[in-house]
Design a protein around this motif. Structure first.
Motif, short mmCIF file in Angstrom:
data_model
loop_
_atom_site.label_atom_id
_atom_site.label_comp_id
_atom_site.label_asym_id
_atom_site.label_seq_id
_atom_site.Cartn_x
_atom_site.Cartn_y
_atom_site.Cartn_z
N THR A 77 -1.93 -7.33 36.11
CA THR A 77 -1.45 -8.62 35.61
C THR A 77 0.01 -8.83 35.99
OG1 THR A 77 -0.73 -7.81 33.44
CG2 THR A 77 -3.06 -8.49 33.64
N ALA A 78 0.38 -10.11 36.13
CA ALA A 78 1.77 -10.45 36.47
C ALA A 78 2.14 -11.73 35.74
CB ALA A 78 1.90 -10.63 37.98
N GLY A 83 5.76 -17.05 31.21
CA GLY A 83 5.68 -15.72 30.62
C GLY A 83 4.25 -15.25 30.40
N LYS A 84 3.28 -15.97 30.96
CA LYS A 84 1.87 -15.60 30.77
C LYS A 84 1.45 -14.56 31.83
CE LYS A 84 -2.65 -17.75 30.32
NZ LYS A 84 -3.42 -18.87 30.79
N TYR A 85 0.95 -13.41 31.34
CA TYR A 85 0.48 -12.36 32.26
C TYR A 85 -0.99 -12.59 32.56
CZ TYR A 85 4.76 -9.65 31.92
OH TYR A 85 6.07 -9.25 32.02
N GLU A 86 -1.31 -12.72 33.87
CA GLU A 86 -2.71 -12.91 34.27
C GLU A 86 -3.03 -11.96 35.41
OE1 GLU A 86 -4.29 -17.43 33.89
OE2 GLU A 86 -2.51 -17.18 35.13
N ASP A 87 -4.32 -11.65 35.53
CA ASP A 87 -4.81 -10.77 36.59
C ASP A 87 -4.59 -11.46 37.94
OD1 ASP A 87 -6.15 -8.83 37.98
OD2 ASP A 87 -8.13 -9.24 37.11
N VAL A 88 -3.97 -10.75 38.89
CA VAL A 88 -3.68 -11.35 40.20
C VAL A 88 -4.30 -10.56 41.37
CG1 VAL A 88 -1.58 -12.55 39.45
CG2 VAL A 88 -1.41 -10.22 40.37
N VAL A 89 -5.23 -9.63 41.07
CA VAL A 89 -5.90 -8.92 42.18
C VAL A 89 -7.40 -9.17 42.17
CG1 VAL A 89 -4.18 -7.08 42.48
CG2 VAL A 89 -6.07 -6.73 40.87
N LEU A 90 -7.94 -9.39 43.37
CA LEU A 90 -9.36 -9.64 43.50
C LEU A 90 -10.15 -8.38 43.14
CD1 LEU A 90 -8.28 -12.09 45.05
CD2 LEU A 90 -10.06 -11.75 46.75
N GLY A 91 -11.37 -8.61 42.66
CA GLY A 91 -12.23 -7.47 42.36
C GLY A 91 -13.61 -7.95 41.98
N PHE A 92 -14.50 -6.98 41.83
CA PHE A 92 -15.87 -7.30 41.44
C PHE A 92 -15.97 -7.45 39.93
CE2 PHE A 92 -16.63 -4.69 45.36
CZ PHE A 92 -17.18 -5.69 46.13
N THR A 93 -17.06 -8.08 39.50
CA THR A 93 -17.29 -8.21 38.06
C THR A 93 -18.19 -7.08 37.56
OG1 THR A 93 -19.15 -9.67 38.55
CG2 THR A 93 -17.06 -10.73 38.03
N ARG A 94 -18.93 -6.41 38.51
CA ARG A 94 -19.87 -5.35 38.10
C ARG A 94 -19.44 -4.01 38.72
NH1 ARG A 94 -25.58 -7.03 40.04
NH2 ARG A 94 -24.50 -6.59 41.99
N PRO A 95 -19.31 -2.94 37.91
CA PRO A 95 -18.88 -1.65 38.45
C PRO A 95 -19.69 -1.21 39.66
CG PRO A 95 -19.02 -1.54 36.07
CD PRO A 95 -19.53 -2.88 36.45
N TYR A 217 -6.10 -6.96 47.18
CA TYR A 217 -6.00 -8.36 47.63
C TYR A 217 -5.32 -9.11 46.49
CZ TYR A 217 -9.89 -7.77 51.02
OH TYR A 217 -10.72 -7.38 52.04
N PHE A 218 -4.31 -9.88 46.80
CA PHE A 218 -3.59 -10.61 45.77
C PHE A 218 -3.90 -12.11 45.84
CE2 PHE A 218 -1.19 -6.81 46.78
CZ PHE A 218 -0.95 -6.27 45.53
N ASN A 219 -3.94 -12.72 44.68
CA ASN A 219 -3.98 -14.18 44.57
C ASN A 219 -3.11 -14.49 43.36
OD1 ASN A 219 -4.56 -16.86 43.89
ND2 ASN A 219 -6.56 -16.73 44.90
N LEU A 220 -1.87 -14.91 43.63
CA LEU A 220 -0.88 -15.04 42.56
C LEU A 220 -1.16 -16.24 41.64
CD1 LEU A 220 2.43 -14.08 44.45
CD2 LEU A 220 0.83 -12.59 43.25
N SER A 221 -2.15 -17.05 41.98
CA SER A 221 -2.48 -18.19 41.11
C SER A 221 -3.20 -17.70 39.85
CB SER A 221 -3.37 -19.19 41.84
OG SER A 221 -4.69 -18.70 41.93
N GLY A 309 4.83 -20.06 39.74
CA GLY A 309 6.18 -19.48 39.75
C GLY A 309 6.17 -17.97 40.02
N ARG A 310 4.96 -17.40 40.23
CA ARG A 310 4.89 -15.94 40.45
C ARG A 310 5.47 -15.54 41.80
NH1 ARG A 310 -0.32 -16.43 37.74
NH2 ARG A 310 -0.01 -15.50 35.68
N VAL A 311 6.17 -14.40 41.78
CA VAL A 311 6.75 -13.85 43.01
C VAL A 311 6.32 -12.39 43.12
CG1 VAL A 311 8.92 -13.24 44.17
CG2 VAL A 311 8.79 -15.35 42.85
#
Ligand code: BGC
Length: 386
Positions: A77-78, A83-95, A217-221, A309-311
């Motif tokens: 999270t970033a 000031g809101k921390y959110e997940d910014v890396v791609l990933g699967f939903t199922r292990p 993989y990052f997606n800062l949105s 605004g994420r960097v």
């Protein structure tokens, strides 16, 4: 001086010494770094390995989740400008999607050799080695059963200043065709200034080649259905490595000036990505190694997402960085925020030595000999710009 005043002074001095010692002890051990690591069950692989998830949390509430399969970062999270921390890396939903292939290499540790080796072959000390050919004629990311598919031993580090995980994996001599038994250690540290520090170490018992990296993989949105084309990227590199049709560097170190590969001044990733350019056609977008200016641990790239605004700043001591604009994301899997992992919904900045170095003597060497220690460090640091 009266006896009582002397006694009081002595008492004060004793208390002070005791207090100072206590403070010194506190700075030596860092109990909070252990309190800030939670361990939970994550899933079971088809081989029956029980996979655990390690969650690191820093003082701001930033979280990084890591599993002991592939050393994969499943979430990071970033903060945004509110000031809101959110997940910014791609990933699967199922292990199980991580366990059964992970052909995108989402969040994984990559080894022994990050990126490509031409014709899946190289010669070391007069002996030719054939490694796993898993990408057309080439070997990619250490072969089909590379480090991203392995069970890593993970231990929280007790006396670290910040929450730190120590990951170890021993690769047998001959694994995926590579010579030498390679012992690899990776440290993930989450600092209080919202940085993820990654330190790599490796040792071998026979001459071999090593090029370790991290494939997040990052997606800062924070919304994985959006593309990353609006992210503004700056890479402090005057040169990059042009490639052939199978993405092997031609050997030329080409100036970026005046080309779509010029990120010396920040620009949106999407600005020139569809330009009529032979290299962009070969890469199906950006999928090339830049040669960051300077050497040693230095800031090599910065990404800014204007809406949130994420960097993210990238620092490394590696000579190269693969900027990959998610050109092979193909909408086959559901993302963590719904929808599918469509084309260009994530980008990677993989710090590393150059691709195909074992076959290109003019590139910095990736050879590791017995008695030597491979060491490298990369930092992904998050902040906001208002
Ligand atoms: C490579 C891409 C490859 C991708 C796999 C990147 O590191 O540069 O060519 O397709 O990894 O996800």
């Amino acid at each position: 001086m009266k006896k009582t005043s002397i006694n009081l002074i002595i008492l004060f001095a004793v208390l002070c010494i005791f207090g100072c010692n206590k403070k010194e002890n506190q700075s030596k051990t860092h109990p909070t770094s252990m309190e800030n690591i939670q361990i939970s069950e994550y899933g079971v692989t088809s081989k029956g390995d029980s996979i655990k998830k390690f969650t690191l949390t820093n003082k701001n509430g930033m979280k990084v989740e890591v599993i002991n399969f592939g050393g994969i970062i499943t979430s990071l999270t970033a903060p945004d400008k509110n000031g809101k921390y959110e997940d910014v890396v791609l990933g699967f939903t199922r292990p199980e999607d991580y366990f059964n292939g992970n052909s995108y290499y989402f969040g994984a540790l990559i080894g022994r050799y990050g990126n490509r080796i031409a014709n899946a072959k190289f010669t070391l000390e007069d002996k030719t080695y054939e490694v796993d050919k898993n990408d057309g004629p080439n070997s990619l990311h250490g072969g089909k059963e590379g480090f991203h598919t392995k069970f890593w031993n993970i231990e929280p580090v007790k006396d670290a200043k910040f929450p730190t995980l120590k990951l170890t994996y021993t690769s047998a001599d001959g694994e995926e065709g590579f010579p030498g038994k390679l012992t690899t250690t990776v440290f993930y540290t989450l600092t209080d200034d919202d940085a993820l520090e990654i330190s790599y170490e490796a040792e071998t018992d026979k001459p071999t080649v090593v090029n370790l990296t991290q494939h997040s993989y990052f997606n800062l949105s924070g919304n994985f259905t959006k593309t990353i084309l609006d992210h503004e990227l700056q890479i402090n590199a005057d040169k990059f490595l042009p490639v052939n049709e199978t993405l092997i560097p031609t050997g030329e170190q080409k100036a970026v000036k005046g080309s779509p590969f010029d990120f010396t001044v920040s620009k949106p990733i999407g600005k020139d990505i569809n330009a009529d350019d032979d290299q962009l056609k070969k890469g199906k977008g950006y999928d090339h190694n830049w040669i960051p200016n300077g050497s040693g641990l230095r800031s090599i790239a910065k990404v800014y997402h204007p809406e949130s605004g994420r960097v993210m700043e990238v620092l490394t001591d590696e000579p190269g960085v693969q900027f990959y604009s998610g050109n092979f994301l193909d909408g086959k899997f559901e993302t963590k925020t719904g929808g599918k992992n469509e084309l260009r919904t994530g980008f990677c900045l993989e710090t590393q030595h150059f691709p195909d170095s074992p076959n290109q003597p003019s590139f910095p060497s990736t050879e590791l000999k017995p008695g030597q220690k491979y060491q490298s460090k990369t930092i992904y640091k998050f902040s906001v710009k208002k």
